[in-house]
Design a protein around this motif. Structure first.
Motif, short mmCIF file in Angstrom:
data_model
loop_
_atom_site.label_atom_id
_atom_site.label_comp_id
_atom_site.label_asym_id
_atom_site.label_seq_id
_atom_site.Cartn_x
_atom_site.Cartn_y
_atom_site.Cartn_z
N ASP A 1 0.82 -1.20 -0.13
CA ASP A 1 0.00 -0.08 0.07
C ASP A 1 0.85 1.32 0.14
O ASP A 1 0.73 2.17 -0.87
CB ASP A 1 -0.78 0.04 1.33
N GLN A 2 1.89 1.32 0.81
CA GLN A 2 2.68 2.37 1.02
C GLN A 2 3.39 2.77 -0.45
O GLN A 2 3.49 3.80 -0.86
CB GLN A 2 3.81 2.25 2.12
N ILE A 3 4.07 1.59 -0.79
CA ILE A 3 4.79 1.70 -2.01
C ILE A 3 4.01 2.20 -3.32
O ILE A 3 4.32 3.31 -3.99
CB ILE A 3 5.60 0.28 -2.53
N PHE A 4 2.78 1.50 -3.35
CA PHE A 4 1.93 2.04 -4.66
C PHE A 4 1.31 3.47 -4.39
O PHE A 4 0.95 4.04 -5.44
CB PHE A 4 0.75 1.03 -4.79
N ARG A 5 1.40 3.96 -2.98
CA ARG A 5 0.64 5.37 -2.80
C ARG A 5 1.55 6.25 -2.92
O ARG A 5 1.54 7.52 -3.13
CB ARG A 5 -0.06 5.35 -1.50
N ASN B 1 3.90 7.41 -5.28
CA ASN B 1 4.05 8.22 -6.26
C ASN B 1 3.06 9.29 -6.42
O ASN B 1 2.98 9.81 -7.62
CB ASN B 1 4.63 7.56 -7.65
N GLY B 2 2.07 9.24 -5.75
CA GLY B 2 0.87 10.04 -5.85
C GLY B 2 -0.09 9.74 -6.82
O GLY B 2 -1.13 10.34 -7.18
N LYS B 3 0.30 8.31 -7.63
CA LYS B 3 -0.77 8.01 -8.51
C LYS B 3 -1.47 6.77 -8.06
O LYS B 3 -1.24 6.22 -7.13
CB LYS B 3 0.22 7.45 -9.81
N VAL B 4 -2.73 6.63 -8.68
CA VAL B 4 -3.53 5.66 -8.26
C VAL B 4 -3.08 4.31 -9.14
O VAL B 4 -3.01 4.47 -10.49
CB VAL B 4 -4.86 5.82 -8.19
N GLY B 5 -3.15 3.03 -8.47
CA GLY B 5 -3.07 1.73 -9.33
C GLY B 5 -1.52 1.55 -9.67
O GLY B 5 -0.53 2.15 -9.20
N GLY B 6 -1.33 0.74 -10.81
CA GLY B 6 0.26 0.31 -11.26
C GLY B 6 0.10 -1.04 -11.20
O GLY B 6 -0.88 -1.68 -11.37
N HIS B 7 1.26 -1.80 -11.15
CA HIS B 7 1.43 -3.16 -11.63
C HIS B 7 2.26 -3.67 -10.83
O HIS B 7 3.39 -3.22 -10.43
CB HIS B 7 1.76 -3.14 -13.12
N LEU B 8 1.90 -5.05 -10.30
CA LEU B 8 2.76 -5.92 -9.35
C LEU B 8 3.19 -6.88 -9.85
O LEU B 8 2.28 -7.67 -10.47
CB LEU B 8 2.13 -5.83 -7.97
N VAL B 9 4.19 -7.67 -9.99
CA VAL B 9 4.67 -8.75 -10.41
C VAL B 9 5.01 -9.72 -9.21
O VAL B 9 5.87 -9.13 -8.51
CB VAL B 9 6.10 -8.88 -11.42
N SER B 10 4.46 -10.87 -9.20
CA SER B 10 4.61 -11.51 -8.01
C SER B 10 5.30 -13.07 -8.53
O SER B 10 4.67 -13.39 -9.56
CB SER B 10 3.50 -11.77 -7.09
N SER B 11 6.10 -13.65 -7.55
CA SER B 11 6.33 -14.87 -7.75
C SER B 11 4.99 -15.58 -7.87
O SER B 11 4.26 -15.48 -7.05
CB SER B 11 7.26 -15.43 -6.48
N ASN B 12 4.89 -16.75 -8.53
CA ASN B 12 3.82 -17.47 -8.62
C ASN B 12 3.96 -18.66 -7.54
O ASN B 12 3.05 -19.48 -7.23
CB ASN B 12 3.45 -18.26 -9.80
N THR B 13 4.96 -18.77 -6.60
CA THR B 13 4.91 -19.71 -5.52
C THR B 13 5.16 -18.89 -4.30
O THR B 13 6.20 -18.48 -3.79
CB THR B 13 5.73 -20.88 -5.64
N PRO C 1 -6.35 -5.90 -7.13
CA PRO C 1 -6.82 -5.27 -8.39
C PRO C 1 -8.31 -4.52 -8.12
O PRO C 1 -8.54 -3.49 -8.71
CB PRO C 1 -7.70 -6.61 -9.11
N THR C 2 -8.85 -4.53 -6.95
CA THR C 2 -9.89 -3.63 -6.58
C THR C 2 -9.52 -2.31 -6.33
O THR C 2 -10.18 -1.19 -6.07
CB THR C 2 -10.81 -4.29 -5.53
N ARG C 3 -7.94 -2.35 -5.96
CA ARG C 3 -7.29 -0.74 -5.72
C ARG C 3 -6.75 -0.41 -6.98
O ARG C 3 -5.85 0.58 -6.77
CB ARG C 3 -6.30 -1.05 -4.50
N GLY C 4 -7.06 -0.90 -8.11
CA GLY C 4 -6.74 -0.52 -9.35
C GLY C 4 -5.07 -1.02 -9.54
O GLY C 4 -4.24 -0.43 -10.75
N ILE C 5 -4.78 -2.08 -8.80
CA ILE C 5 -3.42 -2.44 -9.03
C ILE C 5 -3.41 -3.94 -9.71
O ILE C 5 -3.83 -4.82 -9.16
CB ILE C 5 -2.59 -2.79 -7.45
#
Ligand code: PLP
Length: 405
Positions: free
Chosen positions: A95-99, A101-113, A127-131
Protein backbone atom coordinates in the motif's frame (compact mmCIF):
# COMPACT_ATOMS: atom_id res chain seq x y z
CA UNK A 1 12.36 6.75 -2.76
CA UNK A 2 15.71 6.55 -1.06
CA UNK A 3 17.39 3.26 -1.83
CA UNK A 4 20.12 3.10 0.84
CA UNK A 5 18.62 0.37 2.90
CA UNK A 6 21.39 -1.70 4.36
CA UNK A 7 24.02 -0.71 6.82
CA UNK A 8 26.94 -2.74 8.12
CA UNK A 9 26.56 -2.69 11.88
CA UNK A 10 24.43 -1.00 14.55
CA UNK A 11 26.09 0.53 17.58
CA UNK A 12 25.36 -1.07 20.97
CA UNK A 13 23.81 2.27 21.94
CA UNK A 14 21.18 1.83 19.21
CA UNK A 15 19.79 -1.31 20.78
CA UNK A 16 20.58 -1.00 24.48
CA UNK A 17 19.66 1.56 27.17
CA UNK A 18 22.53 2.36 29.53
CA UNK A 19 22.65 4.22 32.81
CA UNK A 20 20.66 4.21 36.01
CA UNK A 21 17.39 3.29 34.27
CA UNK A 22 19.01 1.00 31.76
CA UNK A 23 18.01 -2.54 32.65
CA UNK A 24 19.49 -5.29 30.51
CA UNK A 25 16.10 -5.65 28.84
CA UNK A 26 13.83 -2.74 27.93
CA UNK A 27 10.73 -2.01 29.98
CA UNK A 28 7.33 -2.74 28.49
CA UNK A 29 5.96 0.72 27.88
CA UNK A 30 2.21 0.18 27.67
CA UNK A 31 1.20 3.86 27.54
CA UNK A 32 -1.22 4.47 24.68
CA UNK A 33 -0.47 8.18 24.78
CA UNK A 34 2.35 10.42 25.97
CA UNK A 35 2.43 13.70 27.86
CA UNK A 36 3.93 17.00 26.74
CA UNK A 37 4.94 19.79 29.10
CA UNK A 38 4.65 22.36 26.35
CA UNK A 39 1.61 22.20 23.98
CA UNK A 40 3.74 23.76 21.26
CA UNK A 41 5.94 20.65 21.29
CA UNK A 42 2.89 18.49 20.62
CA UNK A 43 1.98 20.65 17.65
CA UNK A 44 5.54 20.52 16.31
CA UNK A 45 5.57 16.72 16.70
CA UNK A 46 2.35 16.40 14.70
CA UNK A 47 3.80 18.65 12.02
CA UNK A 48 6.85 16.37 11.83
CA UNK A 49 9.08 19.29 12.85
CA UNK A 50 10.18 17.75 16.13
CA UNK A 51 11.76 14.33 16.39
CA UNK A 52 12.30 12.12 19.43
CA UNK A 53 8.92 12.64 21.14
CA UNK A 54 6.42 9.87 21.55
CA UNK A 55 2.89 11.09 20.99
CA UNK A 56 0.54 8.14 20.56
CA UNK A 57 1.23 4.41 20.44
CA UNK A 58 -0.32 3.86 17.01
CA UNK A 59 2.39 6.20 15.74
CA UNK A 60 5.33 4.90 17.74
CA UNK A 61 6.10 3.17 21.00
CA UNK A 62 9.45 2.78 22.80
CA UNK A 63 9.18 -1.00 23.26
CA UNK A 64 8.06 -1.57 19.68
CA UNK A 65 10.98 0.62 18.57
CA UNK A 66 13.41 -1.53 20.55
CA UNK A 67 12.13 -4.61 18.78
CA UNK A 68 12.37 -2.78 15.44
CA UNK A 69 16.01 -1.93 16.05
CA UNK A 70 16.83 -5.53 16.86
CA UNK A 71 15.06 -6.80 13.77
CA UNK A 72 16.81 -4.14 11.65
CA UNK A 73 20.15 -5.34 13.03
CA UNK A 74 19.30 -8.93 12.08
CA UNK A 75 18.36 -7.94 8.52
CA UNK A 76 21.22 -5.46 8.13
CA UNK A 77 18.60 -2.74 7.57
CA UNK A 78 18.78 0.91 8.53
CA UNK A 79 15.32 0.65 10.13
CA UNK A 80 12.45 -1.74 10.84
CA UNK A 81 8.94 -1.60 12.24
CA UNK A 82 6.98 -4.23 14.13
CA UNK A 83 3.35 -4.62 13.01
CA UNK A 84 0.34 -6.72 14.00
CA UNK A 85 0.86 -9.68 11.65
CA UNK A 86 2.78 -10.91 8.65
CA UNK A 87 -0.18 -10.02 6.45
CA UNK A 88 -0.17 -6.48 7.92
CA UNK A 89 3.52 -6.22 6.98
CA UNK A 90 2.79 -7.25 3.38
CA UNK A 91 -0.39 -5.18 2.97
CA UNK A 92 1.09 -2.01 4.46
CA UNK A 93 4.33 -2.32 2.47
CA UNK A 94 2.53 -2.73 -0.83
CA UNK A 95 0.00 0.00 0.00
CA UNK A 96 2.75 2.45 0.97
CA UNK A 97 4.83 1.84 -2.15
CA UNK A 98 1.90 2.14 -4.53
CA UNK A 99 0.71 5.41 -2.99
CA UNK A 100 4.17 6.96 -2.72
CA UNK A 101 4.28 8.36 -6.26
CA UNK A 102 0.90 10.09 -5.92
CA UNK A 103 -0.66 7.95 -8.66
CA UNK A 104 -3.52 5.51 -8.28
CA UNK A 105 -2.88 1.90 -9.26
CA UNK A 106 0.05 0.43 -11.12
CA UNK A 107 1.36 -3.07 -11.67
CA UNK A 108 2.89 -5.70 -9.38
CA UNK A 109 4.75 -8.81 -10.48
CA UNK A 110 4.70 -11.62 -7.96
CA UNK A 111 6.37 -14.98 -7.82
CA UNK A 112 3.77 -17.65 -8.57
CA UNK A 113 4.83 -19.61 -5.52
CA UNK A 114 3.93 -17.53 -2.49
CA UNK A 115 1.96 -18.13 0.71
CA UNK A 116 -1.77 -18.63 -0.07
CA UNK A 117 -2.84 -15.55 1.92
CA UNK A 118 -0.41 -13.39 -0.05
CA UNK A 119 -1.68 -14.92 -3.29
CA UNK A 120 -5.29 -14.11 -2.30
CA UNK A 121 -4.37 -10.54 -1.34
CA UNK A 122 -2.67 -10.01 -4.69
CA UNK A 123 -5.28 -11.80 -6.75
CA UNK A 124 -8.48 -10.62 -5.09
CA UNK A 125 -7.80 -7.35 -3.27
CA UNK A 126 -5.07 -5.42 -5.11
CA UNK A 127 -7.02 -5.29 -8.40
CA UNK A 128 -9.92 -3.63 -6.54
CA UNK A 129 -7.43 -0.86 -5.71
CA UNK A 130 -6.43 -0.45 -9.33
CA UNK A 131 -3.25 -2.54 -9.02
CA UNK A 132 -2.85 -5.15 -11.76
CA UNK A 133 -0.98 -8.30 -10.75
CA UNK A 134 0.88 -10.92 -12.76
CA UNK A 135 2.23 -14.12 -11.25
CA UNK A 136 5.41 -15.49 -12.81
CA UNK A 137 7.94 -18.23 -12.28
CA UNK A 138 10.47 -16.05 -10.43
CA UNK A 139 13.35 -18.52 -10.85
CA UNK A 140 13.07 -17.75 -14.59
CA UNK A 141 14.72 -14.34 -15.04
CA UNK A 142 13.56 -13.99 -18.64
CA UNK A 143 9.94 -14.62 -17.58
CA UNK A 144 10.23 -11.98 -14.86
CA UNK A 145 11.68 -9.44 -17.26
CA UNK A 146 8.98 -10.20 -19.80
CA UNK A 147 6.27 -9.58 -17.19
CA UNK A 148 7.56 -6.09 -16.36
CA UNK A 149 5.56 -3.17 -17.75
CA UNK A 150 6.34 0.56 -17.70
CA UNK A 151 3.94 0.92 -14.75
CA UNK A 152 5.40 -1.99 -12.71
CA UNK A 153 6.31 -0.74 -9.26
CA UNK A 154 7.02 -3.91 -7.29
CA UNK A 155 8.50 -7.36 -7.77
CA UNK A 156 7.44 -9.58 -4.86
CA UNK A 157 9.13 -12.87 -3.94
CA UNK A 158 9.73 -15.15 -0.98
CA UNK A 159 13.34 -16.06 -0.14
CA UNK A 160 12.30 -19.69 0.24
CA UNK A 161 8.81 -20.10 -1.12
CA UNK A 162 5.87 -21.46 0.82
CA UNK A 163 5.41 -24.40 0.42
CA UNK A 164 7.56 -25.39 -2.57
CA UNK A 165 10.83 -24.15 -1.06
CA UNK A 166 12.10 -22.74 -4.32
CA UNK A 167 14.83 -20.15 -3.91
CA UNK A 168 15.14 -17.15 -6.18
CA UNK A 169 18.28 -15.38 -7.33
CA UNK A 170 17.85 -12.17 -5.36
CA UNK A 171 21.02 -10.55 -6.76
CA UNK A 172 19.92 -11.10 -10.35
CA UNK A 173 16.33 -10.06 -9.66
CA UNK A 174 17.46 -6.88 -7.93
CA UNK A 175 19.65 -6.01 -10.91
CA UNK A 176 16.62 -6.41 -13.20
CA UNK A 177 14.52 -4.24 -10.88
CA UNK A 178 17.12 -1.53 -10.50
CA UNK A 179 17.32 -0.99 -14.24
CA UNK A 180 13.63 -0.10 -14.23
CA UNK A 181 13.30 1.54 -10.80
CA UNK A 182 11.09 -1.33 -9.64
CA UNK A 183 11.23 -2.11 -5.92
CA UNK A 184 12.09 -5.65 -4.87
CA UNK A 185 10.05 -6.72 -1.84
CA UNK A 186 11.11 -10.00 -0.21
CA UNK A 187 9.22 -12.10 2.32
CA UNK A 188 11.99 -13.62 4.46
CA UNK A 189 9.70 -15.54 6.84
CA UNK A 190 11.24 -18.95 6.00
CA UNK A 191 14.85 -17.79 6.19
CA UNK A 192 15.57 -15.38 9.06
CA UNK A 193 19.35 -15.21 9.69
CA UNK A 194 19.94 -17.61 6.80
CA UNK A 195 19.61 -14.99 4.07
CA UNK A 196 19.81 -11.20 4.32
CA UNK A 197 17.87 -10.08 1.23
CA UNK A 198 18.72 -6.37 1.65
CA UNK A 199 22.42 -7.17 1.24
CA UNK A 200 21.58 -8.93 -2.02
CA UNK A 201 19.78 -5.88 -3.37
CA UNK A 202 16.21 -6.11 -2.04
CA UNK A 203 14.53 -2.83 -1.11
CA UNK A 204 12.11 -3.99 1.58
CA UNK A 205 11.96 -7.19 3.65
CA UNK A 206 8.77 -8.39 5.31
CA UNK A 207 8.39 -11.05 7.97
CA UNK A 208 5.66 -13.04 9.59
CA UNK A 209 7.14 -12.96 13.10
CA UNK A 210 4.41 -15.44 14.04
CA UNK A 211 6.78 -18.15 12.78
CA UNK A 212 10.49 -18.66 13.58
CA UNK A 213 11.01 -15.24 15.17
CA UNK A 214 8.38 -16.02 17.80
CA UNK A 215 9.22 -19.72 17.93
CA UNK A 216 6.41 -20.56 20.35
CA UNK A 217 3.29 -20.43 18.13
CA UNK A 218 1.60 -18.27 20.75
CA UNK A 219 1.27 -14.89 19.03
CA UNK A 220 0.63 -13.22 15.69
CA UNK A 221 3.08 -10.52 14.59
CA UNK A 222 4.92 -9.10 11.61
CA UNK A 223 7.74 -6.74 10.70
CA UNK A 224 8.94 -4.55 7.84
CA UNK A 225 12.63 -3.71 7.33
CA UNK A 226 14.11 -1.24 4.86
CA UNK A 227 15.44 2.28 4.54
CA UNK A 228 14.91 4.82 7.30
CA UNK A 229 12.89 6.92 4.87
CA UNK A 230 10.56 4.05 3.94
CA UNK A 231 10.01 2.94 7.54
CA UNK A 232 9.31 6.56 8.60
CA UNK A 233 6.81 6.90 5.73
CA UNK A 234 4.77 4.00 7.15
CA UNK A 235 4.00 6.03 10.29
CA UNK A 236 3.56 9.41 8.67
CA UNK A 237 0.50 11.07 10.23
CA UNK A 238 -0.92 12.04 6.84
CA UNK A 239 0.13 9.21 4.54
CA UNK A 240 1.45 6.30 6.61
CA UNK A 241 -0.20 2.97 5.84
CA UNK A 242 0.57 1.57 9.31
CA UNK A 243 -0.38 4.80 11.06
CA UNK A 244 -3.65 5.19 9.13
CA UNK A 245 -4.72 1.58 8.56
CA UNK A 246 -3.68 0.93 12.16
CA UNK A 247 -2.26 -2.65 12.36
CA UNK A 248 0.37 -1.80 14.95
CA UNK A 249 2.32 -4.17 17.15
CA UNK A 250 1.31 -4.34 20.80
CA UNK A 251 4.22 -3.39 23.10
CA UNK A 252 3.75 -6.59 25.12
CA UNK A 253 4.22 -8.61 21.94
CA UNK A 254 7.22 -6.46 20.97
CA UNK A 255 8.80 -7.16 24.34
CA UNK A 256 8.29 -10.92 23.98
CA UNK A 257 9.80 -10.91 20.50
CA UNK A 258 12.70 -8.72 21.62
CA UNK A 259 13.64 -11.33 24.22
CA UNK A 260 13.10 -14.30 21.88
CA UNK A 261 15.32 -12.86 19.18
CA UNK A 262 18.32 -13.53 21.42
CA UNK A 263 17.79 -17.28 21.07
CA UNK A 264 16.61 -17.22 17.46
CA UNK A 265 20.14 -18.14 16.22
CA UNK A 266 20.25 -21.23 18.46
CA UNK A 267 16.73 -22.22 17.48
CA UNK A 268 17.40 -21.78 13.75
CA UNK A 269 20.49 -23.97 14.03
CA UNK A 270 18.54 -26.63 15.91
CA UNK A 271 15.67 -26.59 13.38
CA UNK A 272 18.13 -26.91 10.50
CA UNK A 273 20.10 -29.73 12.15
CA UNK A 274 17.01 -31.85 12.68
CA UNK A 275 15.50 -31.02 9.26
CA UNK A 276 18.77 -31.82 7.50
CA UNK A 277 19.06 -35.14 9.35
CA UNK A 278 15.53 -36.23 8.49
CA UNK A 279 15.70 -34.99 4.89
CA UNK A 280 18.92 -36.93 4.27
CA UNK A 281 17.41 -40.12 5.71
CA UNK A 282 14.35 -39.65 3.47
CA UNK A 283 16.56 -38.98 0.45
CA UNK A 284 18.61 -42.13 1.16
CA UNK A 285 15.35 -44.06 0.88
CA UNK A 286 14.65 -42.24 -2.40
CA UNK A 287 11.51 -40.61 -1.02
CA UNK A 288 10.32 -37.50 -2.90
CA UNK A 289 11.62 -35.07 -0.28
CA UNK A 290 12.44 -31.44 -0.93
CA UNK A 291 14.85 -29.67 1.42
CA UNK A 292 17.09 -26.75 0.38
CA UNK A 293 20.07 -28.32 2.15
CA UNK A 294 20.03 -31.39 -0.11
CA UNK A 295 22.37 -31.27 -3.09
CA UNK A 296 19.41 -32.47 -5.17
CA UNK A 297 17.45 -29.28 -4.43
CA UNK A 298 17.14 -27.27 -7.65
CA UNK A 299 18.61 -24.09 -6.21
CA UNK A 300 20.92 -25.65 -3.61
CA UNK A 301 24.07 -24.21 -5.20
CA UNK A 302 22.55 -20.75 -5.55
CA UNK A 303 21.41 -20.75 -1.95
CA UNK A 304 24.75 -22.02 -0.73
CA UNK A 305 26.32 -18.97 -2.35
CA UNK A 306 24.08 -16.51 -0.51
CA UNK A 307 23.12 -18.23 2.75
CA UNK A 308 24.96 -17.73 6.02
CA UNK A 309 26.64 -21.13 6.58
CA UNK A 310 26.16 -20.87 10.36
CA UNK A 311 22.41 -21.42 10.05
CA UNK A 312 22.06 -24.23 7.54
CA UNK A 313 19.08 -24.33 5.21
CA UNK A 314 16.09 -23.84 7.46
CA UNK A 315 13.56 -25.97 9.23
CA UNK A 316 11.04 -26.69 6.47
CA UNK A 317 10.91 -29.74 4.26
CA UNK A 318 8.21 -31.24 2.07
CA UNK A 319 7.37 -34.79 1.15
CA UNK A 320 5.16 -35.65 -1.79
CA UNK A 321 2.94 -38.50 -0.66
CA UNK A 322 1.33 -38.82 -4.10
CA UNK A 323 -2.30 -38.35 -3.07
CA UNK A 324 -4.02 -36.20 -0.48
CA UNK A 325 -5.48 -39.37 1.14
CA UNK A 326 -2.01 -40.82 1.65
CA UNK A 327 -0.68 -37.49 2.95
CA UNK A 328 -3.56 -37.27 5.44
CA UNK A 329 -3.08 -40.89 6.45
CA UNK A 330 0.65 -40.38 7.05
CA UNK A 331 0.11 -37.16 8.98
CA UNK A 332 -2.51 -38.79 11.21
CA UNK A 333 -0.20 -41.69 11.98
CA UNK A 334 2.72 -39.35 12.64
CA UNK A 335 0.60 -37.31 15.01
CA UNK A 336 -0.57 -40.44 16.85
CA UNK A 337 3.03 -41.57 17.10
CA UNK A 338 4.19 -38.24 18.58
CA UNK A 339 6.32 -37.26 15.60
CA UNK A 340 4.53 -33.93 15.26
CA UNK A 341 1.25 -32.07 15.35
CA UNK A 342 -1.17 -31.64 12.47
CA UNK A 343 -1.37 -27.85 12.36
CA UNK A 344 -0.59 -25.01 9.96
CA UNK A 345 2.13 -22.45 10.69
CA UNK A 346 5.80 -23.04 11.28
CA UNK A 347 8.80 -22.28 13.44
CA UNK A 348 7.44 -24.03 16.53
CA UNK A 349 9.69 -26.08 18.84
CA UNK A 350 7.74 -29.19 17.86
CA UNK A 351 7.18 -30.46 14.35
CA UNK A 352 4.06 -29.12 12.59
CA UNK A 353 2.58 -30.83 9.53
CA UNK A 354 -0.05 -29.77 7.01
CA UNK A 355 -1.26 -30.69 3.53
CA UNK A 356 -0.58 -27.39 1.76
CA UNK A 357 -2.90 -27.83 -1.23
CA UNK A 358 -5.98 -27.94 0.97
CA UNK A 359 -4.79 -25.55 3.69
CA UNK A 360 -2.28 -22.69 3.44
CA UNK A 361 -2.24 -22.84 -0.37
CA UNK A 362 -5.95 -23.59 -0.83
CA UNK A 363 -6.44 -19.99 -2.06
CA UNK A 364 -4.51 -20.97 -5.21
CA UNK A 365 -6.90 -22.64 -7.72
CA UNK A 366 -6.22 -26.29 -8.48
CA UNK A 367 -5.11 -25.70 -12.07
CA UNK A 368 -2.56 -23.13 -10.91
CA UNK A 369 -1.39 -25.45 -8.14
CA UNK A 370 -0.80 -28.06 -10.82
CA UNK A 371 1.04 -25.58 -13.06
CA UNK A 372 3.47 -24.60 -10.30
CA UNK A 373 4.05 -28.22 -9.28
CA UNK A 374 2.12 -28.20 -6.02
CA UNK A 375 0.94 -31.77 -5.67
CA UNK A 376 -2.27 -32.54 -3.73
CA UNK A 377 -0.19 -35.09 -1.79
CA UNK A 378 2.43 -32.60 -0.66
CA UNK A 379 2.90 -32.70 3.10
CA UNK A 380 4.77 -29.71 4.51
CA UNK A 381 6.80 -30.27 7.66
CA UNK A 382 8.06 -27.50 9.89
CA UNK A 383 10.63 -29.58 11.68
CA UNK A 384 10.91 -29.00 15.41
CA UNK A 385 14.03 -29.50 17.46
CA UNK A 386 12.53 -31.27 20.45
CA UNK A 387 13.42 -34.92 20.82
CA UNK A 388 16.19 -37.22 19.75
CA UNK A 389 16.83 -37.34 16.01
CA UNK A 390 17.08 -41.15 15.76
CA UNK A 391 13.87 -41.58 17.76
CA UNK A 392 12.09 -39.15 15.47
CA UNK A 393 13.40 -40.95 12.40
CA UNK A 394 12.24 -44.31 13.71
CA UNK A 395 8.78 -42.89 14.34
CA UNK A 396 8.69 -41.48 10.83
CA UNK A 397 9.91 -44.75 9.29
CA UNK A 398 7.31 -46.82 11.11
CA UNK A 399 4.49 -44.57 9.92
CA UNK A 400 5.83 -44.33 6.36
CA UNK A 401 6.04 -48.12 6.15
CA UNK A 402 2.50 -48.39 7.47
CA UNK A 403 1.06 -46.10 4.79
CA UNK A 404 3.18 -47.74 2.08
CA UNK A 405 2.15 -51.31 2.97
N1 PLP B 1 4.34 -14.90 4.74
C1 PLP B 1 4.51 -16.23 4.77
C2 PLP B 1 5.61 -16.85 3.97
C3 PLP B 1 3.65 -17.02 5.53
O1 PLP B 1 3.83 -18.36 5.54
C4 PLP B 1 2.60 -16.40 6.26
C5 PLP B 1 1.67 -17.20 7.07
O2 PLP B 1 1.66 -18.39 7.06
C6 PLP B 1 2.47 -15.02 6.19
C7 PLP B 1 3.36 -14.30 5.43
C8 PLP B 1 1.38 -14.31 6.96
O3 PLP B 1 1.77 -14.16 8.27
P1 PLP B 1 0.75 -13.94 9.50
O4 PLP B 1 -0.01 -15.21 9.65
O5 PLP B 1 1.65 -13.62 10.65
O6 PLP B 1 -0.14 -12.81 9.13
Amino acid sequence: METTRSRPEQSIRDIQHFGEEGGVVPVIDVAATSTFLDPADMERTFQGEMQGCYLYSRHSNPTVNFFGKKLAAMEGATAALGVASGMAAITCTIDQIFRSNGKVGGHLVSSNTVYGGTYALFKNILPTRGIAVDFVEATDLAAVEKAFRPETRVLYVETLSNPLLSAVDLRALSALCRKRKILLVVDNTFAPLIVRPLELGADVVVHSCTKFISGASDLIAGAIAGSEEFIASLIDVNHGSVMLNGPVMDPRVAHELYLRMDHLPIRMQAHARMADFLARRMAEMKLPVIYPGLESHRQHKLLKGTANPEYGFGGILTLDCGTSERARDLATKLQDDKFGLYAVSLGFSRTLMSCSAKSTSSEIPEDEQKAIGLSPGLLRFSIGYIGDAETMWNRFLKCWKAVSA
